[in-house]
Design an enzyme around this catalytic site. Structure first.
Site, short mmCIF file in Angstrom:
data_model
loop_
_atom_site.label_atom_id
_atom_site.label_comp_id
_atom_site.label_asym_id
_atom_site.label_seq_id
_atom_site.Cartn_x
_atom_site.Cartn_y
_atom_site.Cartn_z
N ILE A 69 0.84 -1.19 0.00
CA ILE A 69 0.00 0.00 0.00
C ILE A 69 0.88 1.25 0.00
O ILE A 69 1.99 1.22 0.52
CB ILE A 69 -0.98 0.00 1.21
CG1 ILE A 69 -2.07 1.06 1.04
CG2 ILE A 69 -0.23 0.14 2.53
CD1 ILE A 69 -3.25 0.88 1.97
N CYS A 70 0.37 2.30 -0.63
CA CYS A 70 1.04 3.60 -0.61
C CYS A 70 -0.04 4.66 -0.50
O CYS A 70 -1.12 4.40 0.03
CB CYS A 70 1.91 3.80 -1.85
SG CYS A 70 1.00 3.91 -3.40
N ARG A 71 0.20 5.85 -0.99
CA ARG A 71 -0.80 6.92 -0.90
C ARG A 71 -1.96 6.68 -1.85
O ARG A 71 -3.11 6.76 -1.47
CB ARG A 71 -0.16 8.28 -1.19
CG ARG A 71 -1.14 9.45 -1.06
CD ARG A 71 -0.47 10.79 -1.32
NE ARG A 71 0.25 10.83 -2.58
CZ ARG A 71 -0.31 11.05 -3.77
NH1 ARG A 71 -1.60 11.23 -3.89
NH2 ARG A 71 0.43 11.07 -4.86
#
Length: 136
Positions: A94-96
């Site tokens: 996951i990231c932004r």
């Protein structure tokens, strides 16, 4: 009217290209497996076995909020820190917004890991109202 349609079409294509799941920095053109934030929340609620990897920057991780179970390894450090990842679990990245995590998934797949990307990333997670931890 005809020119307005063409202009909007060109802008739309440019945005799709800019927001795509692959970048020039990756050596693969494959698209990683994806899940929604709702599916990730369900996996967490059901205590499914996986490793949740957050590939944002340390500042984003602390200031913008994180999922409590996530482990931070920024994307730019990932290749040097592969030894910190489990080889016997699926890695959910996951990231932004889902772009950096897609790159991370491709890198991990190239190295033999099973990796899944969370589409929409923390932006979607927070928009859905799911629990978010702030600070250290």
């Amino acid at each position: 009217m005809k020119y307005r349609f063409l202009l909007l079409l060109m802008i739309g294509l440019a945005l799709l290209t800019a927001c795509g799941t692959t970048t020039a920095s990756t050596s693969t053109t494959s698209t990683p497996a994806n899940i929604t934030v709702a599916r990730l929340k369900s996996m967490l609620d059901q205590n499914e076995t996986f490793f949740l990897l957050d590939v944002r920057t340390p500042a984003e991780f602390v200031q913008d909020g994180r999922i409590a179970q996530a482990t931070l390894i920024p994307l730019q450090e990932l290749e040097q820190r592969l030894s910190e990842l489990p080889t016997d679990k699926t890695i959910v990245c996951i990231c932004r917004s889902g772009n950096r995590s897609s790159v991370a998934c491709n890198l991990l797949k190239e190295r033999g890991y099973q990796a899944i990307n969370v589409t929409g990333g923390m932006n979607e997670w927070k928009a859905a109202g799911y629990p978010t931890v702030f600070g250290q």
